[in-house]
Design an enzyme around this catalytic site. Structure first.
Site, PDB file in Angstrom:
ATOM      1  N   ALA A   1       0.838  -1.194   0.000  1.00  0.00           N
ATOM      2  CA  ALA A   1       0.000   0.000   0.000  1.00  0.00           C
ATOM      3  C   ALA A   1       0.878   1.251   0.000  1.00  0.00           C
ATOM      4  O   ALA A   1       2.053   1.221   0.386  1.00  0.00           O
ATOM      5  CB  ALA A   1      -0.920  -0.009   1.221  1.00  0.00           C
TER       6      ALA A   1
ATOM      7  N   GLY B   1       0.292  -5.296   0.858  1.00  0.00           N
ATOM      8  CA  GLY B   1      -0.848  -5.363  -0.046  1.00  0.00           C
ATOM      9  C   GLY B   1      -0.524  -6.055  -1.348  1.00  0.00           C
ATOM     10  O   GLY B   1      -1.406  -6.671  -1.959  1.00  0.00           O
TER      11      GLY B   1
ATOM     12  N   GLU C   1      -0.915  -9.665  -0.613  1.00  0.00           N
ATOM     13  CA  GLU C   1      -2.351  -9.945  -0.490  1.00  0.00           C
ATOM     14  C   GLU C   1      -3.013  -9.979  -1.861  1.00  0.00           C
ATOM     15  O   GLU C   1      -3.901 -10.796  -2.120  1.00  0.00           O
ATOM     16  CB  GLU C   1      -2.988  -8.886   0.409  1.00  0.00           C
ATOM     17  CG  GLU C   1      -2.542  -9.024   1.861  1.00  0.00           C
ATOM     18  CD  GLU C   1      -2.927  -7.836   2.728  1.00  0.00           C
ATOM     19  OE1 GLU C   1      -3.453  -8.068   3.823  1.00  0.00           O
ATOM     20  OE2 GLU C   1      -2.689  -6.683   2.313  1.00  0.00           O
TER      21      GLU C   1
ATOM     22  N   GLU D   1       3.701  -5.639   7.613  1.00  0.00           N
ATOM     23  CA  GLU D   1       2.926  -4.586   8.272  1.00  0.00           C
ATOM     24  C   GLU D   1       3.256  -4.442   9.753  1.00  0.00           C
ATOM     25  O   GLU D   1       3.206  -3.342  10.310  1.00  0.00           O
ATOM     26  CB  GLU D   1       1.426  -4.865   8.108  1.00  0.00           C
ATOM     27  CG  GLU D   1       0.887  -4.672   6.703  1.00  0.00           C
ATOM     28  CD  GLU D   1       0.975  -5.926   5.838  1.00  0.00           C
ATOM     29  OE1 GLU D   1       0.342  -5.940   4.777  1.00  0.00           O
ATOM     30  OE2 GLU D   1       1.686  -6.888   6.237  1.00  0.00           O
TER      31      GLU D   1
END
Length: 259
Positions: free
Chosen positions: A65, A109, A112, A132
């Site tokens: 992200a 992300g 993911e 994270e």
């Protein structure tokens, strides 16, 4: 028109490429997230595309992200019409078989996003991870849920709790990657895998729906999902072609039309 996420048909017969292209690291900003969701919505309506390859280019898949957009204490999706978690879920649910071609980093992300694919073809220089925890947060786009389903609870906890990186060879060994190839060949190998599925029957989309939707349900409810998808597959033109082909020529000879 999309600025950062491009749906490119004709990578091979029936195969499209979903190309992430946000210099320099394919960071998943709010704008990128919205475009991923839009591409997923388009694919959900396309029957000419039967498989797709998700690719970030030859250097990097997606580094995660866009941290510059983070505002601790605020709703992570408040700056975007769709959260990254929702966009990843939309992509996971497209009817096409989705193959992620992972070159370079697939972190946070990005990891993911790769896990939303049906299969992950990794470059030998690929690096996965959910770092994270090093920012004082946890994965929020499915990492705590999809990673245990792929590699087991214990391994997933190790990766998530430590924030450590996972090299391609380890990813293959634990089931996070399905194949590893030299970096220069990764995209072509992913396209070749997708092309094999694109030549398959319409039943593939029903098999995908049965697996993806049933896995989170109690067994009885999951079996109901399977029955519904079986009946839907049984009603397709490809089912008639497949059964007739088996009777006339034996297994594996049918030429499906995707309907």
């Amino acid at each position: 028109m999309s600025e950062f996420v491009h749906l490119q048909p004709d990578a091979a017969s029936g195969v499209a490429t979903i190309r992430l292209d946000r210099p320099r690291m394919n960071a998943l900003s709010n704008a990128v997230t919205a475009e991923i969701a839009a591409v997923a919505d388009e694919l959900a309506e396309r029957r000419d595309i039967r498989a797709a390859v998700l690719w970030g280019g030859p250097k990097i898949f997606a580094a995660g992200a866009d941290i510059k957009e983070f505002q601790p204490g605020a709703d992570p999706g408040s700056g975007s019409p769709v959260s990254l978690s929702a966009a990843v879920r939309k992509l996971e649910r497209i009817p096409q078989i989705l193959v992620a071609a992972v070159n370079g980093y697939a972190l946070g992300g990005g990891c993911e996003l790769a896990m939303a694919a049906d299969f992950r073809v990794a470059a030998d220089d690929a690096t996965f991870g959910q770092p994270e925890i090093l920012l004082g947060i946890i994965p929020g786009a499915g990492g705590t849920q999809r990673l245990p389903r792929l590699v087991g609870v214990g391994r997933a906890k190790d990766i998530i709790y430590s924030g450590r990186l996972v090299a391609a060879d380890e990813a293959l060994a634990i089931g996070l990657a399905d194949a590893v190839h030299p970096a220069a060949e990764t995209f072509e190998q992913a396209v070749a895998m997708a092309e094999r599925f694109a030549a398959g029957p319409a039943a593939l989309r029903h098999a995908k729906a049965a697996v993806n939707e049933g896995i989170d349900l109690p067994l009885d409810a999951a079996l109901d999902v399977e029955t519904a998808e079986f009946l839907a597959a049984f009603a397709t033109e490809d089912a008639r072609i497949g059964v007739a082909g088996f009777v006339e020529h034996g297994p594996g000879k049918a030429r499906f039309v995707g309907r």
